[in-house]
Every structure is written in structure tokens, then in C-alpha cells.
Design an enzyme around this catalytic site. Structure first.
Site, PDB file in Angstrom:
ATOM      1  CG  ASP A  74      -0.259  -0.244   2.677  1.00  0.00           C
ATOM      2  OD1 ASP A  74       1.037  -0.459   2.521  1.00  0.00           O
ATOM      3  OD2 ASP A  74      -1.065  -0.408   3.612  1.00  0.00           O
ATOM      4  CG  ASN A 145      -9.159  -0.125  11.392  1.00  0.00           C
ATOM      5  OD1 ASN A 145      -8.269  -0.912  10.891  1.00  0.00           O
ATOM      6  ND2 ASN A 145      -9.468   0.836  10.522  1.00  0.00           N
ATOM      7  CG  HIS A 147      -5.982  -1.034   8.563  1.00  0.00           C
ATOM      8  ND1 HIS A 147      -6.025   0.129   8.603  1.00  0.00           N
ATOM      9  CD2 HIS A 147      -4.640  -1.356   8.612  1.00  0.00           C
ATOM     10  CE1 HIS A 147      -4.692   0.709   8.884  1.00  0.00           C
ATOM     11  NE2 HIS A 147      -3.823  -0.202   8.846  1.00  0.00           N
ATOM     12  CD  GLU A 152      -8.819   1.888   6.953  1.00  0.00           C
ATOM     13  OE1 GLU A 152      -8.546   0.949   7.898  1.00  0.00           O
ATOM     14  OE2 GLU A 152      -7.996   3.008   7.018  1.00  0.00           O
TER      15      GLU A 152
HETATM   16  C1  GLP Z   1      -0.312   1.019   8.311  1.00  0.00           C
HETATM   17  C2  GLP Z   1      -0.223   0.266   7.273  1.00  0.00           C
HETATM   18  C3  GLP Z   1      -0.737  -1.261   7.387  1.00  0.00           C
HETATM   19  C4  GLP Z   1       0.229  -1.427   8.864  1.00  0.00           C
HETATM   20  C5  GLP Z   1      -0.315  -0.745   9.966  1.00  0.00           C
HETATM   21  C6  GLP Z   1       0.102  -1.279  11.315  1.00  0.00           C
HETATM   22  O1  GLP Z   1      -1.772   1.709   8.642  1.00  0.00           O
HETATM   23  N1  GLP Z   1      -0.840   0.780   6.010  1.00  0.00           N
HETATM   24  O2  GLP Z   1      -0.413  -2.160   6.415  1.00  0.00           O
HETATM   25  O3  GLP Z   1      -0.189  -2.748   9.127  1.00  0.00           O
HETATM   26  O4  GLP Z   1       0.019   0.556   9.662  1.00  0.00           O
HETATM   27  O5  GLP Z   1       1.119  -0.200  11.685  1.00  0.00           O
HETATM   28  P1  GLP Z   1       1.902  -0.293  13.043  1.00  0.00           P
HETATM   29  O6  GLP Z   1       2.527  -1.934  12.670  1.00  0.00           O
HETATM   30  O7  GLP Z   1       2.823   0.799  12.950  1.00  0.00           O
HETATM   31  O8  GLP Z   1       1.005  -0.791  14.149  1.00  0.00           O
END
Ligand code: GLP
Length: 254
Positions: A74, A145, A147, A152
Site C-alpha cells: 500500500d 481496526n 485493516h 479498511e
Molecule cells: C499502516 C499500514 C498497514 C500496517 C499498519 C500497522 O496503517 N498501512 O499495512 O499494518 O500501519 O502499523 P503498525 O505496525 O505501526 O502498528
């Protein structure tokens, strides 16, 4: 809605360091089995340790990325690849520039895509994945959430790469990386749930107490589009590596 549940392999690591090491070992084993492995790569704070160990293993000549192909899951819309919060920057800085991946084997999402041409962009991205034979291993983090990538809540099971509006919770959570919340992009481009489910194998990583609730609902709750990661219960080859905090609300620990 409950479809059916396939047992997932859940590994609970002692701590974040051990989680990161196990994740890197998992990836290296997959590359040893198939040197031309096709990977989908995550961002966020959770996989940082895994990337650190992968670079270390590469420097110790334990792994060769010369035939490996990578796609990123992403990207924020509107950020240039040079922007310090773009996922292109993150991946280059933490991983891609430090190993012997070939430039032509690196496929990053384009945060500057013309949103009015998104369907053409998405089609091309999916075709590129198909041309290399599909994703062998999709590595995922998880949002609070539920995702995965930037899919989402509400994302359809068969969704493919597309532009998506970010959830308020995601904007709030990710604002910690920006000077203030108004700078967080409101849209992103992400591989779809369908793109992820089409991968041969999936490895999901989660660490910390603030992921315990979503890990419980994703792994042990009903399969529902309200918790996108719960859909992984329908994939036949999912491995989850957690630290003890992220696993703390699971009843079933394998
Ligand atoms: C972002 C990314 C996700 C990732 C998420 C979790 O939103 N788009 O792909 O899984 O962060 O992040 P963290 O590992 O910092 O909690």
C-alpha cells in the site's frame, strides 16, 4: 457472517526481538526453497525489526535477494516517493536499498497516481502481479481496526488493488508519524483483500498490547468485513507471529 474456519499457525514469540527474528527466518526459509520468491511487503512499526534481521542475514550471506521480486502492499495517495512518510521511502530506507534486490524486481505502489485513472492503474498493478506468477508470500501488519494493507473495515473479500478512503481510526493512529493530523493523507492505494487472499502463503505480524483486542477478534471472532483481517481465517496457509502482549487476549494458543 461466519463462513468456515481453517486452523492458522499461531506462533507466540517471547518478545519483539524474537518475533522479528522468527519473521526474518520465515522469509529466508521461503527464499531458500524458491530463490525467485514473490513477496508482498508491509510497512508500519511492526515489521521494522524483521527488515533489520533480513538485512543482517543478507550481510552475513545467509540469503540472496537477486532473484526475489517484491510488491508493496500500500501507499498514501499524494505523497512523493521522497516524502519521509511515504511507504516507498520507508521500504527503500529500511530494506530495499540495503540488499541485492534488482531494480526491475521492485514494484512499488504509486502514491502520485491520478485518482481519476485509478481503475486503469489498479488493473495494471494486478496484471504485473499475474505476470510474475502471483504472490508467493504476503507479509502483513494489522491496524487496530483490523485493516490489512490499507483495506479498511467494509472492504470486500474479492476486492483488488484500488484507491480507498482512510478510516478515522487509521488517520488518528498514523498521525503519530506526521507533524500534525491534518498532514495525514485521507486516501491511499492498497492491494485488495482478494489480492492478498490470492497469495500462496500469508505471514501476519503483530506486537504490543494495543493489538491484543484486534488479534482476538480477527483470529477467534467471526469472519466479517467489519474486521478485515478476520477474512484470513478462510486462507489455507496463514502463519501469525505475535509477541506475548499481542497474544494476551487469545484463548487458543498454538
Ligand atoms: C499502516 C499500514 C498497514 C500496517 C499498519 C500497522 O496503517 N498501512 O499495512 O499494518 O500501519 O502499523 P503498525 O505496525 O505501526 O502498528
Amino acid at each position: 457472517m461466519l463462513y468456515y474456519r481453517i486452523p492458522m499457525q499461531i506462533i507466540v514469540a517471547r518478545n519483539y526481538e524474537s518475533l522479528s527474528q522468527k519473521a526474518a527466518d520465515f522469509v529466508v526459509s521461503a527464499i531458500l526453497l524458491k530463490p525467485s520468491l514473490v513477496l508482498a511487503l508491509p510497512t508500519g512499526s511492526t515489521p521494522l525489526g524483521m527488515y533489520k534481521f533480513l538485512v543482517e542475514l543478507y550481510n552475513r550471506k545467509k540469503v540472496d535477494f537477486s532473484q526475489v521480486k517484491v510488491f508493496d502492499l500500500d501507499e498514501y495517495c499524494g505523497l512523493t516517493p521522497e516524502h519521509s512518510q511515504s511507504y516507498a521511502f520507508y521500504l527503500r530506507h529500511n530494506f530495499l536499498s540495503q540488499v541485492n534486490l534488482k531494480k526491475e524486481n521492485i514494484h512499488l505502489q504509486d502514491g502520485l497516481l491520478d485518482v481519476s485513472q485509478a481503475s486503469q492503474y489498479s488493473k495494471q498493478f494486478e496484471e504485473t502481479i499475474e505476470e510474475v506468477g502471483g504472490i508467493d508470500l504476503a507479509i502483513l501488519g494489522i491496524g487496530r481496526n483490523g485493516h490489512i494493507g490499507f483495506n479498511e473495515p467494509g472492504s470486500k473479500v474479492d476486492s483488488l488493488t484500488r484507491v480507498i478512503d482512510l478510516d478515522d481510526k487509521t488517520i488518528q493512529d498514523n498521525s503519530r508519524f506526521f507533524e500534525n493530523i491534518s498532514e495525514v493523507p485521507r486516501k491511499a492505494v492498497t492491494m485488495g483483500i482478494g489480492t492478498i487472499l490470492n497469495s500462496q502463503k500469508i505471514l501476519l505480524l503483530a506486537a504490543g498490547k494495543n493489538k491484543a483486542e484486534v488479534i482476538n477478534s480477527s483470529m477467534e471472532g467471526p469472519v466479517t468485513v467489519r474486521v478485515p483481517a478476520s477474512i484470513l481465517q478462510r486462507h489455507p496457509a496463514v502463519t501469525i507471529i505475535l509477541d506475548q502482549d499481542a497474544a494476551s487476549q487469545l484463548k487458543r494458543k498454538e
